[in-house]
Design a protein around this motif. Structure first.
Motif, PDB file in Angstrom:
ATOM      1  N   LEU A 187       0.807  -1.222   0.000  1.00 25.08           N
ATOM      2  CA  LEU A 187       0.000   0.000   0.000  1.00 25.08           C
ATOM      3  C   LEU A 187       0.840   1.271   0.000  1.00 25.08           C
ATOM      4  O   LEU A 187       0.408   2.281  -0.574  1.00 25.08           O
ATOM      5  CB  LEU A 187      -0.950  -0.008   1.205  1.00 25.08           C
ATOM      6  N   PRO A 188       2.035   1.308   0.616  1.00 20.01           N
ATOM      7  CA  PRO A 188       2.825   2.547   0.554  1.00 20.01           C
ATOM      8  C   PRO A 188       3.203   2.971  -0.856  1.00 20.01           C
ATOM      9  O   PRO A 188       3.559   4.129  -1.082  1.00 20.01           O
ATOM     10  CB  PRO A 188       4.077   2.202   1.383  1.00 20.01           C
ATOM     11  N   TRP A 217      -0.375   5.459   5.239  1.00 26.97           N
ATOM     12  CA  TRP A 217      -0.488   6.915   5.440  1.00 26.97           C
ATOM     13  C   TRP A 217       0.712   7.453   6.220  1.00 26.97           C
ATOM     14  O   TRP A 217       1.215   8.553   5.956  1.00 26.97           O
ATOM     15  CB  TRP A 217      -1.790   7.257   6.175  1.00 26.97           C
ATOM     16  N   LYS A 218       1.176   6.661   7.181  1.00 27.75           N
ATOM     17  CA  LYS A 218       2.332   7.096   7.974  1.00 27.75           C
ATOM     18  C   LYS A 218       3.557   7.294   7.086  1.00 27.75           C
ATOM     19  O   LYS A 218       4.325   8.248   7.258  1.00 27.75           O
ATOM     20  CB  LYS A 218       2.614   6.060   9.065  1.00 27.75           C
ATOM     21  N   CYS A 219       3.735   6.387   6.112  1.00 26.75           N
ATOM     22  CA  CYS A 219       4.859   6.519   5.185  1.00 26.75           C
ATOM     23  C   CYS A 219       4.780   7.835   4.413  1.00 26.75           C
ATOM     24  O   CYS A 219       5.777   8.532   4.229  1.00 26.75           O
ATOM     25  CB  CYS A 219       4.869   5.351   4.200  1.00 26.75           C
ATOM     26  N   HIS A 220       3.568   8.186   3.952  1.00 31.82           N
ATOM     27  CA  HIS A 220       3.404   9.420   3.189  1.00 31.82           C
ATOM     28  C   HIS A 220       3.622  10.652   4.069  1.00 31.82           C
ATOM     29  O   HIS A 220       4.245  11.631   3.644  1.00 31.82           O
ATOM     30  CB  HIS A 220       2.005   9.457   2.569  1.00 31.82           C
ATOM     31  N   VAL A 221       3.122  10.591   5.300  1.00 32.39           N
ATOM     32  CA  VAL A 221       3.233  11.748   6.193  1.00 32.39           C
ATOM     33  C   VAL A 221       4.680  11.976   6.604  1.00 32.39           C
ATOM     34  O   VAL A 221       5.179  13.114   6.599  1.00 32.39           O
ATOM     35  CB  VAL A 221       2.342  11.549   7.439  1.00 32.39           C
ATOM     36  N   GLY A 227       7.304   3.614   8.172  1.00 32.17           N
ATOM     37  CA  GLY A 227       5.976   3.371   8.725  1.00 32.17           C
ATOM     38  C   GLY A 227       5.431   2.006   8.399  1.00 32.17           C
ATOM     39  O   GLY A 227       4.347   1.642   8.853  1.00 32.17           O
ATOM     40  N   ALA A 228       6.153   1.203   7.621  1.00 31.83           N
ATOM     41  CA  ALA A 228       5.651  -0.110   7.223  1.00 31.83           C
ATOM     42  C   ALA A 228       6.840  -1.066   7.103  1.00 31.83           C
ATOM     43  O   ALA A 228       7.983  -0.626   6.976  1.00 31.83           O
ATOM     44  CB  ALA A 228       4.923  -0.013   5.887  1.00 31.83           C
ATOM     45  N   PRO A 229       6.582  -2.376   7.157  1.00 32.78           N
ATOM     46  CA  PRO A 229       7.681  -3.339   6.961  1.00 32.78           C
ATOM     47  C   PRO A 229       8.408  -3.061   5.646  1.00 32.78           C
ATOM     48  O   PRO A 229       7.771  -2.714   4.644  1.00 32.78           O
ATOM     49  CB  PRO A 229       6.941  -4.685   6.930  1.00 32.78           C
ATOM     50  N   PRO A 230       9.734  -3.208   5.626  1.00 32.99           N
ATOM     51  CA  PRO A 230      10.519  -2.870   4.423  1.00 32.99           C
ATOM     52  C   PRO A 230      10.035  -3.560   3.156  1.00 32.99           C
ATOM     53  O   PRO A 230      10.064  -2.962   2.082  1.00 32.99           O
ATOM     54  CB  PRO A 230      11.935  -3.321   4.800  1.00 32.99           C
ATOM     55  N   ARG A 231       9.577  -4.816   3.267  1.00 33.74           N
ATOM     56  CA  ARG A 231       9.163  -5.543   2.059  1.00 33.74           C
ATOM     57  C   ARG A 231       7.972  -4.881   1.385  1.00 33.74           C
ATOM     58  O   ARG A 231       7.766  -5.031   0.177  1.00 33.74           O
ATOM     59  CB  ARG A 231       8.820  -6.995   2.402  1.00 33.74           C
ATOM     60  N   SER A 246      10.185   7.799  -4.347  1.00 34.23           N
ATOM     61  CA  SER A 246      11.591   8.144  -4.117  1.00 34.23           C
ATOM     62  C   SER A 246      11.947   8.101  -2.633  1.00 34.23           C
ATOM     63  O   SER A 246      13.055   7.715  -2.251  1.00 34.23           O
ATOM     64  CB  SER A 246      11.896   9.532  -4.681  1.00 34.23           C
ATOM     65  N   TYR A 247      11.013   8.455  -1.771  1.00 37.26           N
ATOM     66  CA  TYR A 247      11.343   8.503  -0.351  1.00 37.26           C
ATOM     67  C   TYR A 247      11.243   7.125   0.318  1.00 37.26           C
ATOM     68  O   TYR A 247      11.580   6.974   1.494  1.00 37.26           O
ATOM     69  CB  TYR A 247      10.435   9.494   0.388  1.00 37.26           C
TER      70      TYR A 247
END
Length: 249
Positions: A187-188, A217-221, A227-231, A246-247
């Motif tokens: 989802l990220p 959402w945490k990843c975007h913020v 905000g999520a597992p690396p995979r 990119s981020y």
């Protein structure tokens, strides 16, 4: 204008199609070269066919090279490092013949290219193939691609595929059985607009845990992938890089 009494007479269509097919990746009389994939494989093509069949290529070939005034010169190759050679050759096959040879290893990537180049008929052929080729091993990747590129019919078919096998074999609720594959949805990688639409749909038909959506959402913020597992922040096969990725890398 046609004269009175004139008629259009057609010759052997199969012979014509075979002759045009012989031009695919044929260096003879080619006037544009692509350097494709990490392997930097040379692929040969013909500007007139690309331009008349695909507006994206028409624009690409009409743009002048950096610092030049004329359109892209024939002797300068176009680099497409993000496309696998076999995928690009499938796209060329469609442009030259209006047909495409697909298999389960490249169909998702060809769908990605079809969306990227605005080839709607090729997109439909890919969706038809993927719909018929769905398997337990493939459905998660296809579902993610369907969500990413807004292919609602394909997305629905994937969900029905999961539901049918759930009811027939396990007789357990769809959300319970699909929990494993759903947790693997990346989802990220969705844009904020796509994630918002997914969240709205999920409220009507809960399938994705709210915690997974919150992680995205945490990843975007935070503008980073913590905000999520690396995979879940790594692109799957067939997912092209996008600006908001990119981020995550």
């Amino acid at each position: 204008m046609a004269c009175a009494g004139s008629a259009v007479l057609e010759g052997d269509a199969a012979a014509f199609a075979a002759a045009v097919r012989s031009l695919i990746n044929n260096p003879q009389f080619s006037d544009v070269t692509f350097v494709v994939g990490r392997e930097r494989q040379e692929v040969f093509a013909h500007r007139c066919i690309l331009a008349c069949r695909c507006q994206a290529f028409q624009g690409m070939l009409s743009q002048p090279q950096a610092g030049a005034q004329e359109p892209w010169p024939p002797q300068t190759p176009l680099v497409l490092s993000h496309v696998q050679p076999e995928v690009f050759l499938a796209v060329l096959e469609f442009l030259y013949t209006n047909s495409v040879t697909l298999n389960s290893l490249i169909a998702l990537e060809v769908l990605t290219s079809a969306v990227e180049y605005g080839l709607d008929d090729l997109r439909k052929l890919c969706i038809d193939f993927l719909t018929g080729a769905l398997s337990v091993e493939l459905v998660c990747e296809v579902l993610q691609a369907a969500v990413t590129y807004g292919q609602t019919d394909l997305q629905e078919h994937c969900l029905v595929f999961v539901e049918d096998r759930t009811q027939a074999v396990l007789e357990r609720p769809v959300a319970e059985v699909a929990a494993g594959p759903v947790r693997e949805l990346r989802l990220p990688l969705l844009s904020p607009q796509e994630l918002a639409a997914l969240e709205t749909n999920n409220q009507r038909d809960p399938l994705i845990p709210v915690e997974s959506i919150a992680e995205a959402w945490k990843c975007h913020v935070l503008r980073k992938g913590s905000g999520a597992p690396p995979r879940l922040c790594q692109r799957r096969r067939g997912t092209q890089p996008r600006e908001h990725h990119s981020y995550l890398e």
